[in-house]
Motif scaffolding. Structure first.
Motif, PDB file in Angstrom:
ATOM      1  N   LEU A 152       1.308  -1.524  -0.303  1.00 40.31           N
ATOM      2  CA  LEU A 152      -0.078   0.357   0.219  1.00 40.31           C
ATOM      3  C   LEU A 152       0.539   1.379  -0.388  1.00 40.31           C
ATOM      4  CD1 LEU A 152      -2.820  -1.014   2.383  1.00 40.31           C
ATOM      5  CD2 LEU A 152      -3.508  -0.491   0.055  1.00 40.31           C
ATOM      6  N   LEU A 153       1.957   0.760   0.763  1.00 40.14           N
ATOM      7  CA  LEU A 153       2.833   2.882   0.683  1.00 40.14           C
ATOM      8  C   LEU A 153       3.144   2.685  -0.082  1.00 40.14           C
ATOM      9  CD1 LEU A 153       3.553   4.099   3.314  1.00 40.14           C
ATOM     10  CD2 LEU A 153       5.633   3.139   3.862  1.00 40.14           C
ATOM     11  N   ARG A 185       2.471   5.577  -2.882  1.00 40.58           N
ATOM     12  CA  ARG A 185       3.211   7.263  -2.924  1.00 40.58           C
ATOM     13  C   ARG A 185       3.553   7.132  -4.705  1.00 40.58           C
ATOM     14  NH1 ARG A 185       7.426   4.186  -0.691  1.00 40.58           N
ATOM     15  NH2 ARG A 185       7.909   3.549  -2.103  1.00 40.58           N
ATOM     16  N   VAL A 186       3.934   5.791  -5.213  1.00 38.70           N
ATOM     17  CA  VAL A 186       3.871   6.507  -6.598  1.00 38.70           C
ATOM     18  C   VAL A 186       2.463   6.803  -6.791  1.00 38.70           C
ATOM     19  CG1 VAL A 186       3.741   5.079  -9.092  1.00 38.70           C
ATOM     20  CG2 VAL A 186       5.006   3.940  -7.248  1.00 38.70           C
ATOM     21  N   LYS A 187       1.105   7.077  -6.790  1.00 40.09           N
ATOM     22  CA  LYS A 187       0.012   7.974  -7.414  1.00 40.09           C
ATOM     23  C   LYS A 187       0.451   9.327  -6.497  1.00 40.09           C
ATOM     24  CE  LYS A 187      -3.140   3.780  -6.790  1.00 40.09           C
ATOM     25  NZ  LYS A 187      -3.735   4.187  -8.732  1.00 40.09           N
ATOM     26  N   ALA A 188       0.967   9.471  -5.531  1.00 39.15           N
ATOM     27  CA  ALA A 188       0.745  11.169  -4.891  1.00 39.15           C
ATOM     28  C   ALA A 188       1.871  11.507  -5.516  1.00 39.15           C
ATOM     29  CB  ALA A 188       1.527  10.981  -3.475  1.00 39.15           C
ATOM     30  N   ARG A 217       5.810  14.320 -10.748  1.00 39.82           N
ATOM     31  CA  ARG A 217       7.530  13.832 -10.389  1.00 39.82           C
ATOM     32  C   ARG A 217       7.345  12.287 -10.895  1.00 39.82           C
ATOM     33  NH1 ARG A 217       9.967  16.322  -6.326  1.00 39.82           N
ATOM     34  NH2 ARG A 217       9.038  18.399  -5.779  1.00 39.82           N
ATOM     35  N   ALA A 218       8.686  11.867 -11.243  1.00 40.38           N
ATOM     36  CA  ALA A 218       8.698  10.192 -11.228  1.00 40.38           C
ATOM     37  C   ALA A 218       8.338   9.537 -10.592  1.00 40.38           C
ATOM     38  CB  ALA A 218      10.597  10.355 -11.234  1.00 40.38           C
ATOM     39  N   ASP A 219       7.853   8.625 -10.796  1.00 46.47           N
ATOM     40  CA  ASP A 219       7.372   7.216 -10.182  1.00 46.47           C
ATOM     41  C   ASP A 219       8.525   6.614  -8.937  1.00 46.47           C
ATOM     42  OD1 ASP A 219       5.769   7.399 -12.055  1.00 46.47           O
ATOM     43  OD2 ASP A 219       5.403   4.923 -12.333  1.00 46.47           O
ATOM     44  N   GLY A 273      -2.316   8.896   5.583  1.00 45.56           N
ATOM     45  CA  GLY A 273      -2.289  10.507   5.206  1.00 45.56           C
ATOM     46  C   GLY A 273      -1.867  10.578   3.688  1.00 45.56           C
ATOM     47  N   MET A 274      -1.115   9.832   2.931  1.00 42.59           N
ATOM     48  CA  MET A 274      -1.198   9.584   1.662  1.00 42.59           C
ATOM     49  C   MET A 274      -2.758   9.381   0.961  1.00 42.59           C
ATOM     50  SD  MET A 274       1.725   7.062   0.764  1.00 42.59           S
ATOM     51  CE  MET A 274       3.521   7.557   0.960  1.00 42.59           C
TER      52      MET A 274
END
Length: 274
Positions: free
Chosen positions: A82-83, A87-90, A96-98, A254-255
């Motif tokens: 999940l993290l 993080r990639v989606k955010a 930004r780059a993945d 938070g994400m």
């Protein structure tokens, strides 16, 4: 199911981000007794409110069921998955780059409750804290990359190795920024073992009083956000691995908020009593 029952409950948009990343049910074809969304809501309630598992409200699934899912999902790496995905989606949302290529590391000593065993707690003489120490690595957008929880007696230059190694194995992060507590032999170890540049960001020699220090404020803000969750105000977990999981759940919450909010975050309006 009311969507605003508790402030920690997932919205429909947030649940859509999490649901596809949960493992398939293993019930032999039978439907699960409790909706998975309610299980996640219960976990986030514990993380945000700080209550013991046994004190979960009765309109949430039984605490034994919630804790069983918490443990089962942790064993198969759900929070790490999940993290990473969130993080990639955010990062994409922020153009930004993945994958991050630079990170920031810091530590935080927190008091340990009486449930923290003697074998995994220690005394941080610098901070005068008896408990545990959290080491986190974030990317430059304040998103959590990895976390390691150790006894508070660990020196920064020694305890950071676990978090740095994890970041090295799971991301292309190579330059990592840190404060002066990580200076010394850790810089050589990171260079020789991980082929990673650990750059020490020092305070200006003429600084007086408080001042925001470039790079370091990013990870310090992340630590502040995490400890806004009352379960993380101190360490209550007998197993340090459970502490790490709680921190990841706080970062996941938070994400999801960051990904689904339509505008800048706003503080709740003050209520003035006449």
């Amino acid at each position: 199911m009311p969507s605003d029952r508790y402030p920690s409950d997932l919205t429909d948009a947030q649940w859509e981000l999490i649901e596809p990343l949960l493992p398939e049910p293993n019930t032999g074809g039978r439907p699960e007794k409790h909706p998975r969304r309610e299980i996640v809501n219960a976990i986030l309630y514990v993380v945000r409110s700080g209550c013991p598992w046994r004190y979960l409200p009765t309109d949430l699934p039984p605490w034994q069921t919630v804790y069983w899912y918490f443990q089962q999902w942790e064993q198969v790496g759900v929070t790490e998955a999940l993290l990473t995905e969130l993080r990639v989606k955010a990062r994409r949302q922020a153009d930004r780059a993945d994958e991050p290529t630079a990170g920031i590391i810091d530590s935080q000593s927190v008091k340990g409750a009486d449930t923290v065993g003697r074998d995994s707690r220690g005394y941080d003489a610098g901070k005068k804290v008896n408990g545990r120490k959290r080491f986190i690595v974030t990317d430059t957008t304040r998103l959590l990359v990895t976390v390691a929880v150790l006894a508070a007696s660990w020196q920064d230059r020694d305890g950071a190795k676990t978090a740095l190694l994890s970041a090295y194995l799971t991301t292309p992060i190579r330059p990592v920024f840190a404060d002066q507590g990580f200076a010394g032999r850790l810089v050589d170890w990171a260079r020789d073992t991980l082929r990673t540049t650990l750059e020490i960001v020092r305070k200006p020699a003429d600084q007086r009083g408080f001042s925001v220090i470039s790079r370091r404020w990013v990870v310090e803000r992340t630590l502040a956000w995490l400890t806004a969750c009352r379960r993380l105000a101190r360490d209550y977990e007998r197993d340090p691995a459970v502490s790490e999981a709680i921190i990841r759940w706080a970062a996941i919450a938070g994400m999801t908020r960051r990904l689904t909010r339509s505008g800048p975050a706003r503080r709740q309006a003050k209520i003035v009593c006449g």
